[in-house]
Design a protein around this motif. Structure first.
Motif, PDB file in Angstrom:
ATOM      1  N   UNK A   1       9.968   6.057   6.458  1.00 24.68           N
ATOM      2  CA  UNK A   1      10.309   6.728   7.709  1.00 24.68           C
ATOM      3  C   UNK A   1       9.736   8.142   7.749  1.00 24.68           C
ATOM      4  N   UNK A   2       9.819   8.863   6.628  1.00 22.39           N
ATOM      5  CA  UNK A   2       9.261  10.222   6.576  1.00 22.39           C
ATOM      6  C   UNK A   2       7.759  10.190   6.824  1.00 22.39           C
ATOM      7  N   UNK A   3       7.065   9.240   6.208  1.00 21.67           N
ATOM      8  CA  UNK A   3       5.616   9.118   6.415  1.00 21.67           C
ATOM      9  C   UNK A   3       5.301   8.755   7.857  1.00 21.67           C
TER      10      UNK A   3
ATOM     11  N   UNK B   1       5.111   3.123  12.516  1.00 25.05           N
ATOM     12  CA  UNK B   1       6.330   2.457  12.062  1.00 25.05           C
ATOM     13  C   UNK B   1       5.968   1.108  11.454  1.00 25.05           C
ATOM     14  N   UNK B   2       5.124   0.354  12.158  1.00 21.00           N
ATOM     15  CA  UNK B   2       4.662  -0.924  11.619  1.00 21.00           C
ATOM     16  C   UNK B   2       3.761  -0.712  10.403  1.00 21.00           C
ATOM     17  N   UNK B   3       2.805   0.224  10.528  1.00 20.28           N
ATOM     18  CA  UNK B   3       1.821   0.430   9.462  1.00 20.28           C
ATOM     19  C   UNK B   3       2.433   0.889   8.163  1.00 20.28           C
ATOM     20  N   UNK B   4       3.317   1.890   8.228  1.00 18.97           N
ATOM     21  CA  UNK B   4       3.964   2.374   7.009  1.00 18.97           C
ATOM     22  C   UNK B   4       4.966   1.354   6.478  1.00 18.97           C
ATOM     23  N   UNK B   5       5.592   0.617   7.380  1.00 17.87           N
ATOM     24  CA  UNK B   5       6.551  -0.390   6.955  1.00 17.87           C
ATOM     25  C   UNK B   5       5.922  -1.446   6.073  1.00 17.87           C
ATOM     26  N   UNK B   6       4.771  -1.974   6.490  1.00 16.18           N
ATOM     27  CA  UNK B   6       4.137  -3.053   5.730  1.00 16.18           C
ATOM     28  C   UNK B   6       3.415  -2.540   4.495  1.00 16.18           C
ATOM     29  N   UNK B   7       3.181  -1.211   4.412  1.00 17.30           N
ATOM     30  CA  UNK B   7       2.472  -0.663   3.260  1.00 17.30           C
ATOM     31  C   UNK B   7       3.425  -0.233   2.152  1.00 17.30           C
TER      32      UNK B   7
ATOM     33  N   UNK C   1      -5.260  -1.609   7.823  1.00 18.21           N
ATOM     34  CA  UNK C   1      -5.039  -0.834   9.040  1.00 18.21           C
ATOM     35  C   UNK C   1      -3.750  -0.053   9.066  1.00 18.21           C
ATOM     36  N   UNK C   2      -3.134   0.188   7.903  1.00 18.91           N
ATOM     37  CA  UNK C   2      -1.876   0.921   7.884  1.00 18.91           C
ATOM     38  C   UNK C   2      -2.072   2.398   8.193  1.00 18.91           C
TER      39      UNK C   2
ATOM     40  N   UNK D   1      16.126   0.108   7.420  1.00 15.69           N
ATOM     41  CA  UNK D   1      16.265   1.552   7.602  1.00 15.69           C
ATOM     42  C   UNK D   1      15.130   2.097   8.457  1.00 15.69           C
ATOM     43  N   UNK D   2      13.906   1.692   8.151  1.00 20.51           N
ATOM     44  CA  UNK D   2      12.751   2.211   8.875  1.00 20.51           C
ATOM     45  C   UNK D   2      12.811   1.881  10.358  1.00 20.51           C
TER      46      UNK D   2
END
Length: 395
Positions: free
Chosen positions: A26-28, A200-206, A325-326, A259-260
């Motif tokens: 979430x911070x990222x 949100x999607x990109x950082x979530x999957x990474x 693509x994150x 959480x994210x």
């Protein structure tokens, strides 16, 4: 089950590691979202969308025939023309070129190509004005350019929404419940993502793949601290230990995603249109990360080193983020890079999350769900084979 409970208790007691693992994505997302907010448009734009229409007869020719057949003025028929009436609402943003079937149309030059069969417009006018659908007339065919993935998805969803409205209004008109007036075309699920939605999607999957490396390091710490050795002496099967690490990784990843996306929906106002599809993607992603964690645990126990997980977190995850693509939409750089990214687990999950967020059904996401499921199964089987029969305690 007892090993799994031990893993969860250990996780809860280490509150610092747990909080950092759950909140870091979430911070990222917040940092990248604010930093790159101008790189994403929040309004629908079709400026880069081009469509080729292959027709056996032109709209003008069909209008003339229909006007004489139904005794209706051409000006009244034109707003009911399918699919031509759709393009009239786009105010010229979409580039539309018309061709005859004999023309040599290069499909790669267009976002989408629509083939309209003979008498298709006349059939729909007959249905709208007279009634009595003719099933002998073929529907038009839509071909989308996968090298322009985002715009192709926009066109496909737009056409589906448009045709649903056509059928709905025609049905209402037949039952005298409404007037044949297609009104404004509602484009559902095609809005370009905002920076906060994308990251949100990109950082979530990474970041969930960092969890795999962390779990592998925790497991190796247990091995060095003789904890795992005592478990084996206590007659705990190595396979059960590996399964516990797999299950614990899945639980942590699910909590990360919870959480994210919960915080992003609350603070960044992102929306999820199809929750069923979204949950399906989240579950297979959890399984994929769990299988990666299991494989890392197995390799480290076999090689008796913790360097494997460190290399994975520092190097491999970064490469996955770049290709998948994150960090930024890979399709903006190269169609080839975008295609390669679809073979990475995070790239496939990212695309599936975006589609689910925009309303795609589970059936439409079946390829991505199947890919991630097979990926999970293959990696876990490899981990099972690689994991030492005695967990490597003899080394």
């Amino acid at each position: 089950m007892s090993i799994f409970q031990k893993e969860l208790k250990q996780l809860v007691h280490d509150k610092g590691a747990l909080l950092s693992t759950l909140l870091l994505p979430f911070v990222s997302t917040m940092i990248l979202g604010f930093a790159l907010t101008n790189s994403f448009s929040s309004e629908v734009s079709f400026e880069d969308v081009s469509i080729a229409v292959i027709e056996t007869s032109t709209l003008e020719e069909d209008l003339q025939i229909a006007s004489e057949r139904f005794s209706v003025h051409e000006d009244e028929l034109k707003p009911l023309a399918v699919p031509d009436s759709l393009f009239a609402y786009m105010d010229g943003d979409i580039s539309v070129d018309y061709y005859s079937p004999d023309s040599n149309v290069v499909h790669e030059d267009y976002t989408a190509v629509i083939e309209i069969p003979s008498e298709y417009r006349l059939m729909l006018w007959h249905e709208q004005l007279v009634g009595g659908w003719s099933e002998q007339v073929e529907s038009f065919q839509l071909y989308v350019n996968q090298e322009q993935r985002q715009h192709a998805m926009m066109v496909e969803t737009m056409m589906n929404s448009y045709m649903e409205q056509v059928y709905a209004h025609t049905e209402l008109a037949e039952n005298d419940e409404g007037i044949i007036d297609f009104g404004n075309v509602v484009v559902q699920g095609t809005s370009p993502l905002t920076s906060f939605e994308y990251y949100t999607y990109g950082m979530g999957v990474l970041y969930v793949f960092f969890t795999a490396g962390l779990m592998a390091n925790f497991a190796f710490s247990e091995k060095k601290g003789k904890i795992y050795g005592r478990l084996v002496i206590a007659n705990v099967q190595p396979a059960n230990y590996l399964l516990a690490k797999f299950a614990t990784s899945c639980v942590i990843v699910f909590l990360q995603l919870l959480v994210l996306f919960g915080l992003s929906m609350l603070i960044f106002q992102i929306t999820i249109t199809n929750w069923l599809s979204f949950m399906a993607v989240a579950i297979v992603l959890c399984l994929a990360v769990g299988s990666v964690a299991s494989l890392l645990v197995a390799i480290q126990f076999r090689a008796n080193t913790e360097k494997v997980a460190n290399v994975f977190m520092l190097l491999v995850v970064s490469i996955l983020g770049f290709l998948g693509g994150s960090f930024f939409p890979s399709s903006n750089l190269s169609p080839l890079l975008n295609e390669i990214g679809q073979f990475t687990p995070n790239g496939r999950a990212l695309q599936a999350f975006i589609q689910a967020g925009q309303g795609e059904s589970i059936a439409q996401l079946s390829n991505s769900l199947l890919y991630l499921s097979i990926f999970s199964l293959v990696l876990f089987v490899v981990a099972w084979v690689v994991f030492p029969s005695k967990g490597g305690i003899e080394s």
